[in-house]
Design a protein around this motif. Structure first.
Motif, PDB file in Angstrom:
ATOM      1  N   CYS A 244       0.827  -1.209  -0.119  1.00 50.98           N
ATOM      2  CA  CYS A 244      -0.099  -0.109  -0.114  1.00 50.98           C
ATOM      3  C   CYS A 244       0.776   1.168  -0.018  1.00 50.98           C
ATOM      4  N   THR A 245       1.887   1.211   0.779  1.00 53.75           N
ATOM      5  CA  THR A 245       2.647   2.393   0.895  1.00 53.75           C
ATOM      6  C   THR A 245       3.548   2.642  -0.299  1.00 53.75           C
ATOM      7  N   VAL A 246       4.070   1.658  -0.796  1.00 55.21           N
ATOM      8  CA  VAL A 246       4.995   1.924  -1.938  1.00 55.21           C
ATOM      9  C   VAL A 246       3.966   2.164  -3.063  1.00 55.21           C
ATOM     10  N   PHE A 247       2.635   1.618  -3.459  1.00 56.21           N
ATOM     11  CA  PHE A 247       1.941   2.040  -4.494  1.00 56.21           C
ATOM     12  C   PHE A 247       1.652   3.338  -4.546  1.00 56.21           C
ATOM     13  N   MET A 248       1.070   4.173  -3.090  1.00 55.34           N
ATOM     14  CA  MET A 248       0.740   5.490  -3.246  1.00 55.34           C
ATOM     15  C   MET A 248       2.161   6.281  -3.477  1.00 55.34           C
ATOM     16  N   MET A 249       3.347   5.816  -2.904  1.00 56.74           N
ATOM     17  CA  MET A 249       4.224   6.735  -2.952  1.00 56.74           C
ATOM     18  C   MET A 249       5.023   6.757  -4.464  1.00 56.74           C
ATOM     19  N   SER A 250       4.794   5.527  -5.077  1.00 59.73           N
ATOM     20  CA  SER A 250       5.510   5.396  -6.188  1.00 59.73           C
ATOM     21  C   SER A 250       4.562   6.408  -7.322  1.00 59.73           C
ATOM     22  N   ILE A 251       3.442   6.245  -7.083  1.00 56.17           N
ATOM     23  CA  ILE A 251       2.640   7.075  -7.869  1.00 56.17           C
ATOM     24  C   ILE A 251       3.029   8.809  -7.986  1.00 56.17           C
ATOM     25  N   LEU A 252       3.056   9.211  -6.707  1.00 60.27           N
ATOM     26  CA  LEU A 252       3.322  10.641  -6.592  1.00 60.27           C
ATOM     27  C   LEU A 252       4.907  10.773  -6.848  1.00 60.27           C
ATOM     28  N   LEU A 253       5.708   9.834  -6.584  1.00 60.00           N
ATOM     29  CA  LEU A 253       7.257   9.954  -6.992  1.00 60.00           C
ATOM     30  C   LEU A 253       7.639   9.849  -8.200  1.00 60.00           C
ATOM     31  N   THR A 254       6.898   8.981  -8.877  1.00 61.68           N
ATOM     32  CA  THR A 254       7.040   9.043 -10.482  1.00 61.68           C
ATOM     33  C   THR A 254       6.974  10.370 -11.234  1.00 61.68           C
ATOM     34  N   VAL A 255       6.173  11.341 -10.450  1.00 61.78           N
ATOM     35  CA  VAL A 255       6.022  12.640 -11.038  1.00 61.78           C
ATOM     36  C   VAL A 255       6.899  13.637 -10.226  1.00 61.78           C
ATOM     37  N   ILE A 256       6.863  13.733  -9.118  1.00 65.06           N
ATOM     38  CA  ILE A 256       7.315  14.634  -8.110  1.00 65.06           C
ATOM     39  C   ILE A 256       8.872  14.597  -8.192  1.00 65.06           C
ATOM     40  N   GLY A 257       9.409  13.211  -8.208  1.00 62.52           N
ATOM     41  CA  GLY A 257      10.830  12.718  -8.216  1.00 62.52           C
ATOM     42  C   GLY A 257      11.293  13.066  -9.597  1.00 62.52           C
ATOM     43  N   THR A 258      10.781  12.964 -10.437  1.00 63.17           N
ATOM     44  CA  THR A 258      11.284  13.351 -11.935  1.00 63.17           C
ATOM     45  C   THR A 258      11.385  14.995 -11.991  1.00 63.17           C
ATOM     46  N   TRP A 259      10.448  15.519 -11.412  1.00 60.40           N
ATOM     47  CA  TRP A 259      10.497  17.239 -11.285  1.00 60.40           C
ATOM     48  C   TRP A 259      11.716  17.497 -10.633  1.00 60.40           C
ATOM     49  N   VAL A 260      11.689  16.824  -9.459  1.00 60.31           N
ATOM     50  CA  VAL A 260      13.067  17.353  -8.553  1.00 60.31           C
ATOM     51  C   VAL A 260      14.312  17.240  -9.196  1.00 60.31           C
ATOM     52  N   GLY A 261      14.504  15.655  -9.683  1.00 54.69           N
ATOM     53  CA  GLY A 261      15.847  15.107 -10.539  1.00 54.69           C
ATOM     54  C   GLY A 261      16.138  15.902 -11.548  1.00 54.69           C
ATOM     55  N   THR A 262      15.080  16.178 -12.664  1.00 50.13           N
ATOM     56  CA  THR A 262      15.296  17.084 -13.697  1.00 50.13           C
ATOM     57  C   THR A 262      15.348  18.753 -13.649  1.00 50.13           C
ATOM     58  N   ARG A 263      14.955  19.042 -12.324  1.00 53.43           N
ATOM     59  CA  ARG A 263      15.042  20.648 -11.825  1.00 53.43           C
ATOM     60  C   ARG A 263      13.982  21.215 -12.718  1.00 53.43           C
ATOM     61  N   SER A 264      13.103  20.578 -13.133  1.00 48.94           N
ATOM     62  CA  SER A 264      12.114  21.636 -14.064  1.00 48.94           C
ATOM     63  C   SER A 264      10.615  20.702 -13.757  1.00 48.94           C
ATOM     64  N   ILE A 265       9.723  21.624 -13.581  1.00 52.24           N
ATOM     65  CA  ILE A 265       8.295  21.165 -13.785  1.00 52.24           C
ATOM     66  C   ILE A 265       7.801  21.273 -15.018  1.00 52.24           C
ATOM     67  N   THR A 266       7.551  19.717 -15.534  1.00 51.72           N
ATOM     68  CA  THR A 266       7.234  19.872 -17.116  1.00 51.72           C
ATOM     69  C   THR A 266       5.844  18.771 -17.005  1.00 51.72           C
ATOM     70  N   TRP A 267       5.093  18.871 -18.118  1.00 55.56           N
ATOM     71  CA  TRP A 267       4.256  17.769 -18.241  1.00 55.56           C
ATOM     72  C   TRP A 267       4.620  16.295 -18.530  1.00 55.56           C
ATOM     73  N   GLU A 268       6.122  16.308 -18.871  1.00 54.08           N
ATOM     74  CA  GLU A 268       6.538  14.935 -19.303  1.00 54.08           C
ATOM     75  C   GLU A 268       6.248  13.949 -18.269  1.00 54.08           C
ATOM     76  N   PRO A 269       6.695  14.167 -17.252  1.00 53.16           N
ATOM     77  CA  PRO A 269       6.467  12.827 -16.222  1.00 53.16           C
ATOM     78  C   PRO A 269       4.888  12.231 -16.315  1.00 53.16           C
ATOM     79  N   ILE A 270       3.968  13.424 -16.350  1.00 51.45           N
ATOM     80  CA  ILE A 270       2.825  12.990 -16.493  1.00 51.45           C
ATOM     81  C   ILE A 270       2.266  12.238 -17.708  1.00 51.45           C
ATOM     82  N   ARG A 271       2.932  12.783 -18.721  1.00 46.70           N
ATOM     83  CA  ARG A 271       2.745  12.226 -20.128  1.00 46.70           C
ATOM     84  C   ARG A 271       3.044  10.889 -20.139  1.00 46.70           C
ATOM     85  N   MET A 272       4.149  10.558 -19.545  1.00 44.79           N
ATOM     86  CA  MET A 272       4.821   9.258 -19.741  1.00 44.79           C
ATOM     87  C   MET A 272       4.448   8.386 -18.433  1.00 44.79           C
ATOM     88  N   PHE A 273       3.657   8.839 -17.625  1.00 44.95           N
ATOM     89  CA  PHE A 273       3.299   8.148 -16.218  1.00 44.95           C
ATOM     90  C   PHE A 273       3.131   6.709 -16.477  1.00 44.95           C
TER      91      PHE A 273
END
Length: 163
Positions: A94-123
């Protein structure tokens, strides 16, 4: 008995437990996912190291955000009489399910240092891999180490009380 010995008993122990899990997880999962994205090169790993503290802070915030919903979902799936292992496995799922959903998007934003639609589009292309990596690390590495540390802490504390 395992619940009492291998899981945190108070907020201080919870902070230690969460700290152990998050540090291990962030140091394995973030570089691994990034290397799958950008290639397994030393310069990619070095770049991950520069943003790792920010990813760790994101992970801590998301753990605190998803903790209660994951506990509620776990309680709906397992019953009080189920084994310690059943509770732990379902809680990790349950924890990994919820966290991985959020971090797939937020982690990409933090890692790339930019907020784009790319992680949502490629989710839906990236999330299954991220979930599988995170689930493996949590179940086989981070959580067992953290539970062992808490268990040893409790043994030490209980022996002081008894002597």
């Amino acid at each position: 008995m395992e619940f009492y010995m291998k899981l945190p008993r108070n907020k201080k122990e919870f902070a230690l437990f969460m700290g152990i899990i998050s540090i291990i997880s962030v140091n394995i999962i973030a570089p691994l996912i990034t290397c799958f994205e950008a290639g397994f090169h030393l310069y990619v790993y070095q770049d991950v190291l520069t943003v790792l503290p920010f990813i760790w802070l994101s992970v801590i915030a998301i753990v605190l955000l998803t903790y209660v919903p994951a506990e509620k979902l776990t309680a709906k799936i397992v019953s009080k009489g189920d084994s310690f292992q059943a509770h732990i496995v379902v809680n990790i799922l349950c924890t990994v399910f919820m966290m991985s959903i959020l971090l797939t998007v937020i982690g990409t934003w933090v890692g790339t240092r930019s907020i784009t639609w790319e992680p949502i589009r490629m989710f839906f292309f990236k999330w299954p891999r991220n979930f599988a990596i995170s689930l493996f690390v949590e179940m086989c590495i981070a959580q067992p180490i953290a539970r062992l540390a808490i268990h040893r802490l409790h043994l030490r504390m209980d022996s002081k009380v008894n002597s």
